[in-house]
Design an enzyme around this catalytic site. Structure first.
Site, short mmCIF file in Angstrom:
data_model
loop_
_atom_site.label_atom_id
_atom_site.label_comp_id
_atom_site.label_asym_id
_atom_site.label_seq_id
_atom_site.Cartn_x
_atom_site.Cartn_y
_atom_site.Cartn_z
CE LYS A 23 -7.88 -9.87 34.18
NZ LYS A 23 -7.24 -9.73 32.83
CG HIS A 51 -6.19 -0.90 34.43
ND1 HIS A 51 -7.49 -1.21 34.15
CD2 HIS A 51 -5.44 -1.90 33.88
CE1 HIS A 51 -7.53 -2.34 33.44
NE2 HIS A 51 -6.29 -2.76 33.26
CB SER A 102 -10.40 -11.94 37.34
OG SER A 102 -10.13 -11.76 35.98
N1 PPS Z 1 -17.90 -10.76 27.07
C1 PPS Z 1 -17.57 -11.01 28.31
N2 PPS Z 1 -18.49 -11.48 29.19
C2 PPS Z 1 -18.17 -11.74 30.48
N3 PPS Z 1 -16.94 -11.59 31.00
C3 PPS Z 1 -15.97 -11.14 30.15
C4 PPS Z 1 -16.25 -10.82 28.80
N4 PPS Z 1 -15.09 -10.39 28.24
C5 PPS Z 1 -14.14 -10.46 29.18
N5 PPS Z 1 -14.67 -10.90 30.33
C6 PPS Z 1 -13.97 -11.19 31.60
O1 PPS Z 1 -13.39 -10.00 32.11
C7 PPS Z 1 -12.16 -10.33 32.80
C8 PPS Z 1 -11.02 -9.59 32.12
O2 PPS Z 1 -11.12 -8.26 32.56
P1 PPS Z 1 -10.47 -7.04 31.80
O3 PPS Z 1 -10.85 -7.04 30.38
O4 PPS Z 1 -10.84 -5.85 32.61
O5 PPS Z 1 -8.92 -7.34 31.92
S1 PPS Z 1 -7.75 -6.27 31.86
O6 PPS Z 1 -7.69 -5.60 33.16
O7 PPS Z 1 -8.01 -5.32 30.78
O8 PPS Z 1 -6.53 -7.11 31.63
C9 PPS Z 1 -12.02 -11.86 32.70
O9 PPS Z 1 -12.68 -12.37 33.85
P2 PPS Z 1 -12.42 -13.82 34.49
O10 PPS Z 1 -12.96 -14.81 33.49
O11 PPS Z 1 -13.22 -13.84 35.76
O12 PPS Z 1 -10.95 -13.95 34.72
C10 PPS Z 1 -12.79 -12.13 31.42
O13 PPS Z 1 -13.21 -13.45 31.27
#
Ligand code: PPS
Length: 302
Positions: free
Chosen positions: A56, A117, A147
């Site tokens: 996340k 991860h 998250s």
């Molecule tokens: N473009 C962009 N801008 C800002 N934030 C973004 C973006 N893309 C993904 N996210 C946010 O990243 C969180 C998901 O994290 P990951 O992609 O690492 O998830 S995972 O571990 O691969 O399942 C998740 O965070 P939260 O919204 O706080 O839950 C996503 O909304």
């Protein structure tokens, strides 16, 4: 992806049990532990690009940025497949007929972009033997926790997070899949001295995406025009990725977004809407103890 494949996996997932076990003290999914020898023995290639994160922290966001940099901003090509297919997730063993991360990676042409991860001590040694470039994205623990809590609710591959109160303690003690956030960021942070690792903060990406995209571009040895970079910034914005079926996980068979969206908020500081005053005090005390001397400065608000 073939809709029949998705249906088949959805049916199997509904009947499957999520288990967790440990490798060298790190809690991982049982399916990952079962296949550990093939994961740890993974053969990296010198031109692979690894995206490493604690869950996340902004993995999918970085995947899209790296993919678009390699494609020199070709948005059509970036939509060739969902992000979880075009970037194999190294240690993931989904239900058949979905291929495992290792299987998927083996069929791919170079240069491959790979996701993990894994904490640094569990990374397959071939990555460093081949001097692979890794982009590590780190996000402050409070927002990661929130998250991850929501993601554990919607991912059928992960254990149910239980109540927020319980989850708070579980996360803090490192008993979530992939283990302790503290060990993860400290371990990868230390490895920067020895390996080709670009350490990027999620909060910096939110603050100034262009600046951070440029850092990634330089690290990958590319030189793209301002116009191309602006286009990459636009297509990797939260809103654009939320609307794009290739990045918003709507095609993922194991994620049920009726409870919460994968592209949930994408902000810094949402923890304030979840942490009680008491939890915040407990967290800050623990954070101070564990992070002292790490040299890492996380921001929990902008
Ligand atoms: N473009 C962009 N801008 C800002 N934030 C973004 C973006 N893309 C993904 N996210 C946010 O990243 C969180 C998901 O994290 P990951 O992609 O690492 O998830 S995972 O571990 O691969 O399942 C998740 O965070 P939260 O919204 O706080 O839950 C996503 O909304």
């Amino acid at each position: 992806m073939d809709p029949r494949t998705i249906q088949e996996v959805v049916k199997k997932t509904e009947n499957s049990q999520v288990t967790m076990r440990h490798i060298e003290g790190v809690p991982l999914l049982g399916s990952t532990c079962d296949a550990w020898d093939s994961i740890y023995g993974f053969k990296a290639r010198g031109d692979d690009i690894l995206i490493a994160t604690f869950p996340k922290a902004g993995t999918t966001w970085m995947q899209e940025i790296v993919d678009l940099i390699l494609l020199e901003g070709d948005v059509e090509k970036s939509r060739r497949a969902p992000s979880f297919i075009k970037v194999p997730f190294l240690e993931l063993i989904p239900l058949k007929p979905m291929p495992s991360g290792v299987e998927l990676a083996q069929t791919m042409k170079s240069p491959r972009v790979l996701k993990t991860h894994l904490p640094i001590n569990l990374l397959p040694p071939s990555f460093w033997e081949k001097n692979v470039k890794a982009v590590y994205v780190a996000r402050n623990a409070k927002d990661c926790m929130v998250s991850y809590y929501y993601f554990q609710k919607i991912s059928k591959s992960l254990p149910d997070p239980g109540t927020w109160e319980n989850y708070f303690s579980t996360f803090l003690s490192g008993d979530v899949p992939w283990g302790s956030w503290f060990d993860h960021v400290i371990g990868w942070g230390k490895a920067m001295d020895k390996h080709q690792i670009l350490f990027i903060f999620y909060e910096d990406m939110i603050e100034d995406p262009m600046r951070e995209i440029r850092k990634v571009m330089k690290f990958l040895g590319k030189d793209l025009s301002e116009e191309v970079l602006e286009n990459i910034k636009y297509h990797t914005s939260f809103q654009a990725m939320k609307e794009n079926p290739m990045t918003n996980f709507s095609l993922h068979p194991n994620v049920d977004q009726t409870i919460s969206l994968f592209m949930r908020k994408g902000t810094v500081g949402d923890w304030r809407n979840h942490f009680s005053v008491a939890q915040n005090i407990i967290f800050d005390e623990e954070y101070k103890k564990k992070m002292e001397g790490s040299g890492l400065n996380f921001r929990t608000e902008l």
